[in-house]
Design a protein around this motif. Sequence first.
Motif: not given
Length: 467
Positions: A185-186, A188, A202, A204-205, A226
Motif C-alpha cells: 500500500n506504499q 516508494k 515513501v 502512504s496515502e 489502488s
Amino acid sequence: MQKVSESNIKKEYQRKVNECIENVQQAVENSFKNIDAKLDELLNYEFKSINIIAAQQQQESPKINSNILLNFQDDNFQQQICQELTSLIEIKIQKEVQNKKQQHQQLIKETETQWENLIKTNDSQIQSNNNSQIIQQSSTLIITQSNLKPFNYQLIPQNSIKQDQSCYAIAVNKDFTILIAGCNNQIKVFEFIQGILKQVQVLSEHGKNIHTLNFMKGSDHFISGSVDNSIIIWARNKNNQWIFQQKLNGHTGSILCLLLNKNEDIIVSGSHDYQIKFWQKSNGWLCSQTITDHTSTVYGLSFNEQQNRLISCGDDNIILVIEQLELNKQWIVIQKITVEQFGCRLCFIDNNTFTFYPYGKDYINVFEMNNSNKQYIKTKDIPVKSGNIYDNSLFPSQYIKLKCILVNKNGQNVSLIRMKQNGEFMIEESIDFGTRNLFGYMTDDGQYLITWDVKSKEIQIRKYQEK
C-alpha cells in the motif's frame, strides 16, 4: 493508397503565386517615391545605350528579358514594373510547381508499395489526415524498421535493488532519473544517484495495495490506482518532495488499470466494479463519463495512435472498441468482440491493429480492421511460451514504436516481440523469471525493461542491447 489531389496542389501554389505578387506590388509601391528620380534619369539615356546595357544583361543572365526596359512608358511606369515582375514571378513559380508535382508524384510511387504492406489503410482516417504527413510517417517508420537489428535485454546487476515487499506496479519518469514502485500500500520513490538506484521517499496515502502507476511526461506529476477504489494525483513541490494533490473517488471496486492520453488532460480507469471512467482535467480532475458495457472486472485498456479509440478487455470474454465522437467529444462503444477466453492484456499497435492475450494460452491474438465494414477481426496468432499456468492481471502489454517491440507477459515469461516490415511478428527474446508473480514496465523509448518478481525479490533493470 489515396493519392494527393492535383487540384489541391494547383490551388495551394496559385495561392502562393497571388500572395507573392501582392507582396511585390506592395513593395514596389512603397519604394517607388525613393527610386523615381533614378528611374527618370535612366529613361533619359539614349536608346542605343539602353540596348547595349540590355544586351550585356542578357549575356550574363539569359533568363532575364533584355527588352523589358525598352517596353516601359513614362506615363504608367509603376504599373508596368508590377506587370513585368508579375510575369517573371509567375513563370518562375509555374516551373517550381511543375517540379514539386513531379517530386511529389515520384515520392508517392516509391512509397506506395511499402505503405500498403505496412498498414491496411483506413479510408476515413486518410480523409481526416494530411496525405503528405501520412507519407512522411510511413517513410520514417520503414527506414526505422530497416535499421533495426536483433536484440536482447541484459541485466544490469549494479542497478538491482532488494525489495521484500511485493511491487505490483512500476513506472519511470521521462528522463529516467526517478523510479516509483507500488510496494503493497506504499509508493516508494527511488532516484538514480551516480548511476545507483537509491530510495529517497515513501508515500502512504493509499489504504490498500497499489496496482497501477503512470508518470506524466509534460509535468512533474504521476497518478496511482489502488485496491482502496481511489486514484491519486501526485505532484513534486519546490523542495523536490512528492506530495498528495488530489484524490479521485467514484469507483466502487479496485482500480486495475489506468491510461493517460498524450495531451495528459484525460485519465481513463478500469475497475473491479465493471466500469470504465473518463476523468477530464479542468480546475482539477472530474469524472466526465462512465462506460458500463462490461459485465465483469475490467483488466486492460489501450489507446490507438490517433487517440480517438480505446479498447478494453475484462473477465466477461468481451473486448470493447470505444470511439470518441467529433462533435461532443463523448465516448461510445462501436464494437463488441466476443472472444473464446477472457484476457488481461491487450495493446494497440497502430490505428488498425491490436493484440490480445487470452488468459493462460500459448499464443497472442492479432486483430486487424476490415476495410469494408471498419470492424476489427482476428487475423492471426503469435505463438508464445506460457506453460498454461495461472497468471495475474497486472503488468500491462506495451508497444514500443521506436523499436517496433511488443512487450507481453505470458505466465512466467516476458515475451519481446518485433513487428516486421511486412506486418508479421517474430519473438526476439523470451525471458523466463521462474514465477508467475512478475510485474514490470518498459520505458517509452525501449531502452530499459524494469521488473520485480517474487523469486528474486529484486527490482531489476535490463538494458536494450543489439546483437
